[in-house]
Scaffold this motif. Structure first.
Motif, short mmCIF file in Angstrom:
data_model
loop_
_atom_site.label_atom_id
_atom_site.label_comp_id
_atom_site.label_asym_id
_atom_site.label_seq_id
_atom_site.Cartn_x
_atom_site.Cartn_y
_atom_site.Cartn_z
N HIS A 274 0.85 -1.19 0.00
CA HIS A 274 0.00 0.00 0.00
C HIS A 274 0.89 1.24 0.00
N LYS A 275 0.59 2.18 -0.86
CA LYS A 275 1.38 3.41 -0.95
C LYS A 275 0.59 4.57 -0.36
N ILE A 276 1.16 5.22 0.61
CA ILE A 276 0.51 6.35 1.27
C ILE A 276 0.68 7.60 0.42
N LYS A 277 -0.41 8.32 0.21
CA LYS A 277 -0.35 9.60 -0.50
C LYS A 277 -0.05 10.69 0.50
N ARG A 278 1.13 11.28 0.37
CA ARG A 278 1.56 12.28 1.35
C ARG A 278 0.94 13.65 1.10
N ARG A 279 0.71 14.36 2.17
CA ARG A 279 0.26 15.74 2.09
C ARG A 279 1.24 16.57 1.28
#
Length: 360
Positions: A5-10
């Motif tokens: 899972h790839k986190i979408k960063r702010r």
């Protein structure tokens, strides 16, 4: 291989602390703080070097006095890692260390007195090309905010932060990052969530005064893990009543668990049970101690039996499955049989060989 899972960063603006980028698309940096007497130059330098060897990206040093500022001048000459100077109230100390090569000033503009003093500090930061870190702490909120809110709250912390931010905005200075720290996990999380939606400056994450190695690790992992999983956070510090090197190790473990940084050995191990064919706990502990010097990313699995062992071993670079006999896997494929007496030696050699091959 397992789907990650790839986190979408702010989305945040990028600043530089020395040669380390913070924010934007830069990797989330891991930092710690020295706990030596800053005027003891040798001890402080030694601890900074230990933190650097552990993988720290940044190190913060407390500068409480002018004597400490003079010591910092010598410390800076003897290390390469970017140094953040921690200063409270005395603007003259900030001016001094800015001239001595500080890579970032951790100082709250609203706490250093009159506007002309703040202007001097901001001018020094501009002239030396260094950022400022605004650091709000629930335990040291302004007296009028304590009276207004009656107790520390996320809203009080955010209001405090904006007081300092507004000062820098008036002085046309946007080269800054912000932290909002409390020892209470949810207060910290709610405060960062509020601020993250209102500014685009980088955010420094931490649960302040988190406690001992065990309890502090748990609190920090939960608090920062929640925020990081939402894409919030550009640099982190795990605050532990422990050796500062432990803070770096735990920090990278948090980032590795969220697939945000890959550094060092990611060791997957079962908790062990009566099915185990070797002493999993002792093998894992010894292996972890032997591999502390490794900074290259590599996934390793040590599983004591054949129930979950083969499945885990097939997903990593080096895997071991307990059985009769034990079976070593390399790059997901069975490689060789291993007896209990040579488990740790064989695993260590295989891991180091695998890293060497990948670096060719």
């Amino acid at each position: 291989m397992k789907q990650v899972h790839k986190i979408k960063r702010r989305v945040s603006r990028k600043i530089f602390v020395g040669n380390v980028a913070v924010g934007g698309d830069a990797p989330i940096s891991v930092q710690s703080m020295t706990n030596t007497e800053t005027c003891d130059v040798d001890s402080t330098v030694s601890q900074i070097l230990s933190l650097e060897n552990a993988g720290a990206d940044l190190v913060r040093v407390s500068i409480p006095t002018m004597e400490a500022a003079e010591a910092f001048k010598e410390i800076k000459k003897r290390v390469n890692i970017p140094l953040i100077t921690d200063i409270h109230f005395d603007y003259k100390i900030a001016l001094k260390v800015a001239g001595y090569g500080a890579d970032c000033l951790r100082i709250n503009p609203g706490n250093i007195g009159k506007e002309d003093r703040i202007r001097e500090v901001v001018a020094a930061a501009k002239d030396n090309g260094i950022p400022i870190r605004i650091g709000v702490n629930a335990g040291s909120l302004e007296k009028d905010l304590q009276k207004k809110y009656t107790e520390p709250t996320p809203e009080a912390m955010v209001e405090s932060a904006f007081r300092h931010i507004d000062i820098l905005d008036r002085l046309n200075f946007d080269n800054f990052k912000v932290s909002l720290k409390a020892s209470e996990v949810f207060m910290t999380v709610f405060a960062y969530r509020q601020l993250a939606s209102q500014i685009d400056n980088p955010l420094h994450l931490g649960i302040t005064e988190a406690g001992s190695f065990r309890s502090g690790t748990v609190k920090s992992s939960i608090g920062m893990g929640l925020l990081l999983s939402e894409g919030i956070g550009d640099t982190i510090r795990v605050s532990l009543a422990s050796d500062p090197v432990d803070e770096i190790k735990v920090g990278f473990d948090i980032l590795k668990s969220l697939h945000l940084r890959k550094k060092g050995v990611n060791l997957i191990a079962c908790p062990s049970c009566s099915r185990q064919k070797f002493d999993v706990i002792s093998v894992v502990n010894e292996l972890e101690a032997r591999l502390e010097d490794i900074t290259e990313p590599i996934d390793v699995a040590v599983i004591g039996c054949v129930v979950n062992g083969p499945g885990e071993a097939k997903e990593v670079s080096v895997g071991l499955t307990g059985g009769s006999p034990n079976l070593l896997y390399i790059d997901g494929k069975p490689h060789s049989k291993v007896n209990n007496e040579s488990l740790v030696d064989t695993l260590e050699a295989s891991i180091r060989r695998r890293i060497a091959i990948s670096n060719v």
